[in-house]
Scaffold this active site. Structure first.
Site, PDB file in Angstrom:
ATOM      1  N   GLY A 250       0.806  -1.221   0.000  1.00 50.60           N
ATOM      2  CA  GLY A 250       0.000   0.000   0.000  1.00 50.60           C
ATOM      3  C   GLY A 250       0.833   1.262   0.000  1.00 50.60           C
ATOM      4  N   ASN A 251       0.190   2.390   0.357  1.00 56.68           N
ATOM      5  CA  ASN A 251       0.801   3.722   0.251  1.00 56.68           C
ATOM      6  C   ASN A 251       1.376   3.888  -1.163  1.00 56.68           C
ATOM      7  OD1 ASN A 251       3.511   5.668   1.273  1.00 56.68           O
ATOM      8  ND2 ASN A 251       1.418   6.278   1.581  1.00 56.68           N
ATOM      9  N   LEU A 252       0.488   3.706  -2.114  1.00 58.68           N
ATOM     10  CA  LEU A 252       0.909   3.633  -3.517  1.00 58.68           C
ATOM     11  C   LEU A 252       1.450   4.975  -4.015  1.00 58.68           C
ATOM     12  CD1 LEU A 252      -2.075   1.558  -4.977  1.00 58.68           C
ATOM     13  CD2 LEU A 252       0.047   0.739  -3.917  1.00 58.68           C
TER      14      LEU A 252
ATOM     15  N   HIS B 119       4.630   2.346  -7.949  1.00 62.16           N
ATOM     16  CA  HIS B 119       3.608   1.287  -8.057  1.00 62.16           C
ATOM     17  C   HIS B 119       2.791   1.479  -9.333  1.00 62.16           C
ATOM     18  CE1 HIS B 119       4.124   1.530  -3.528  1.00 62.16           C
ATOM     19  NE2 HIS B 119       4.421   0.264  -3.788  1.00 62.16           N
TER      20      HIS B 119
ATOM     21  N   LEU C 192      11.477   6.700  -5.376  1.00 63.95           N
ATOM     22  CA  LEU C 192      10.184   6.832  -4.703  1.00 63.95           C
ATOM     23  C   LEU C 192      10.025   5.624  -3.785  1.00 63.95           C
ATOM     24  CD1 LEU C 192       7.774   8.183  -7.454  1.00 63.95           C
ATOM     25  CD2 LEU C 192       9.477   9.373  -6.079  1.00 63.95           C
TER      26      LEU C 192
ATOM     27  N   SER D  99       7.558   4.256  -0.150  1.00 61.69           N
ATOM     28  CA  SER D  99       6.510   4.561   0.829  1.00 61.69           C
ATOM     29  C   SER D  99       7.109   5.204   2.077  1.00 61.69           C
ATOM     30  CB  SER D  99       5.766   3.292   1.205  1.00 61.69           C
ATOM     31  OG  SER D  99       5.220   2.732   0.033  1.00 61.69           O
TER      32      SER D  99
END
Ligand code: PAF
Length: 253
Positions: free
Chosen positions: A28-30, A34, A181, A183
């Site tokens: 998650g925390n795209l 991603h 990049l 998260s």
């Protein structure tokens, strides 16, 4: 996009899918990294499946696990906008009915670099990736090169266990200063984020790894390792406890 929350429900849906499936596993925390994996999957497969599961067994640091960024509403919006077909979000008890008594161990590549500094991390990572590949049974699965050692290990595991999925490695997506990049970047304060920009810059210099370590330490980083291995430079540092990793091809220097 269809949301599926249990292994059992996913397995029912999976029986109805007979087209090519691209799979992007995440915690998650795209971010754009991603998105690039999801877009690659969309172009090469009929169906794209995204999983979001913050895998407790791959965290060797309780604080890192507790503070791992959670942005579910934004993640769903992004996945919808990219036309992901299925979002699989199981719970830990559903994924670990055995309470993690069965695990995947690798006895070679997992003991160096990240593995040396994060005991148990790769066991947890390989175990969840194996479980997800067995549940999803994708044609192709997409992994970012930012976690290059993870990518190497996943490829080796798939080969070792005769899993049919093709593992696709995708280039690291970086900001304008070259910072990958991640998260964890969202945990950095504005000042820490500014300082973090030095990390990829120093990594790309032709200095020796020892010199780079010294310069990073002078700039306030804690350095876990900067090591050249198989024609790549691998690095892990922390800024006030927030861990950042990167790797580059030595040909890029
Ligand atoms: O790279 C990640 O985000 C995780 O290690 C993965 C592959 C989703 C397994 O939890």
């Amino acid at each position: 996009m269809k949301l599926i929350n249990t292994v059992e429900d996913f397995q029912k849906v999976r029986k109805t899918l007979d087209k090519s499936i691209g799979f992007v596993p995440t915690m998650g925390n795209l971010h754009e990294g991603h998105s690039s994996l999801l877009l690659k999957s969309k172009t090469a497969n009929d169906i794209t499946i995204l999983s979001i599961f913050i895998n407790p067994t791959q965290f060797n640091n309780e604080d890192d696990f507790k503070h791992y960024p959670k942005t579910l509403a934004e993640d769903c919006k992004l996945a919808e906008s990219l036309k992901v077909d299925y979002l699989f979000m199981p719970s830990p008890s559903d994924i670990y009915p055995d309470k993690y008594t069965f695990k995947v161990s690798e006895l070679n590549t997992s003991s160096i670099l990240e593995g040396k500094h994060r005991p148990g991390h790769f066991e947890g990572m390989l175990t969840i990736v194996l479980k997800l590949l067995l549940i999803i049974r994708p044609t192709r699965a997409y992994f970012g090169e930012k976690d290059f050692q993870q990518l190497i290990l996943v490829r080796k595991m798939v080969e070792a266990f005769f899993i049919k999925t093709e593992i696709i490695g995708c280039p690291t997506i970086r900001n304008k200063n070259g910072l990958p990049l991640s998260s964890r970047n969202s945990r950095l304060s504005a000042e820490q984020f500014e300082r973090a920009q030095m990390f990829p810059k120093l990594l790309h210099t032709s200095e020796s790894t020892e010199m780079i370590v010294n310069q990073l330490i002078s700039a306030g980083f804690e350095v876990d390792y900067i090591e050249d291995y198989q024609n790549r430079r691998f690095a892990a540092v922390s800024l006030d406890g927030i861990r950042l990793i990167d790797n580059i091809s030595l040909e890029a220097i």
